[in-house]
Design an enzyme around this catalytic site. Structure first.
Site: not given
Ligand code: AMP
Length: 288
Positions: A27, A31-32, A198
């Site tokens: 997902a 950020g990732h 998130s």
């Protein structure tokens, strides 16, 4: 971009190379992707000689059952492999490793891969108090992934600040197992209004999304008061946003012990709070 589903294929592809590694549960959000871009830079900068081909960037996408408690969101955690692979490739990953549970825990035997839990995992009043099996599961899966991927560098987000310290401590305590592995911390990436990105933000209804800003506002409010007043101020802000507080604390940023009058920086404020059944965490450095 190569998508790998088995350990056998992974070991063939990674022969003679020490990747830059970003472990995730998928997902993927910005950020990732910032972690993946950071991994690309690190791989490029550590190529030796500088003209050599950089080590590959490997992103793992694996929703690890052992880090979820019995009443947590394991079964409904968002899974979207195709979109994740495209996003990871666009940020510079060469390999997406998306194993089945049986690859990570053969014969359904997670306990064979248990790791000693570093002290920083069990500090009173933090994650462990509310999620008592969480860090055991995190250490188990991350150790397993490190053994399979054999990275030279692994990138973790400060968003999960206690997790970052737990992984650093786990690696420091097992230097013979991963002698050259470097853990790199990457700052928290936020939405334009300040909400920490998130995968769980997708669960928030519109009214909850507004109240979720309370975490960042509480961290900001903690900056402008004395550290000994910060916890009270954070609780006030969180409650005004209808957040149910799991913890809102100010701690020594290295040990996560409570601070006292003689504490010296770095200091970190850490929050976990819930809106309905969505649990959010955030943290920030406190600069007195
Ligand atoms: P997850 O998929 O939630 O397990 O997270 C995988 C990695 O991404 C962990 O190292 C997280 O700390 C990191 N991460 C998650 N959200 C963010 C964010 N907003 N900013 C920076 N890193 C993040």
């Amino acid at each position: 971009m190569r998508v790998i589903r088995t350990n056998a294929e992974l070991s063939t592809v990674l022969t003679d190379t020490s990747p830059a590694f970003v472990p995730t549960m998928g997902a993927l959000h910005a950020g990732h992707l910032a972690l993946i871009r950071r991994a690309s830079q690190v791989a490029l900068l550590s190529a030796k000689p500088v003209s050599a081909k950089p080590a590959p960037v490997v992103v793992s996408i694996f929703v690890n059952p052992t880090q979820f408690g019995p009443n947590e969101d394991y079964s409904r955690y968002p899974r979207m492999l195709e979109a994740d692979v495209a996003a990871a490739a666009s940020a510079g990953a060469q390999i997406a490793y998306a194993p089945d549970v049986n690859e990570i825990y053969p014969q359904a035997s997670p306990s064979n891969f248990s790791m000693p839990l570093p002290d920083v995992a069990t500090k009173p009043g933090l994650e462990d108090a509310l999620r008592p099996t969480h860090f055991a599961g995190v250490c188990q899966v991350v150790a397993r992934l490190f053994d399979l991927v054999r990275p030279a560098h692994a990138i973790f987000g400060e968003k999960d600040f206690q997790q970052l310290l737990v992984i650093q401590a786990m690696v420091a305590a097992a230097r013979d197992r991963w002698p050259d592995l470097q853990i790199i911390a990457h700052p928290t990436v936020r939405e334009s209004d300040g909400l920490a990105m998130s995968s769980r933000n997708a669960y928030l209804a519109p009214a909850q999304r507004e109240n979720a800003l309370g975490l960042k506002r509480a961290l900001d409010a903690a900056q402008s008061v004395r550290p000994e007043d910060a916890e009270r101020i954070m609780r006030d802000v969180l409650m005004r946003h209808e957040l149910v507080i799991d913890y809102a604390v100010v701690r020594d940023a290295k040990t996560l012990m409570p601070i006292g009058p003689s504490s010296i920086p770095p200091i970190r404020a850490l929050i976990a709070a819930r809106l309905g059944n969505v649990r959010l965490i955030d943290n920030a450095a406190i600069n007195p």
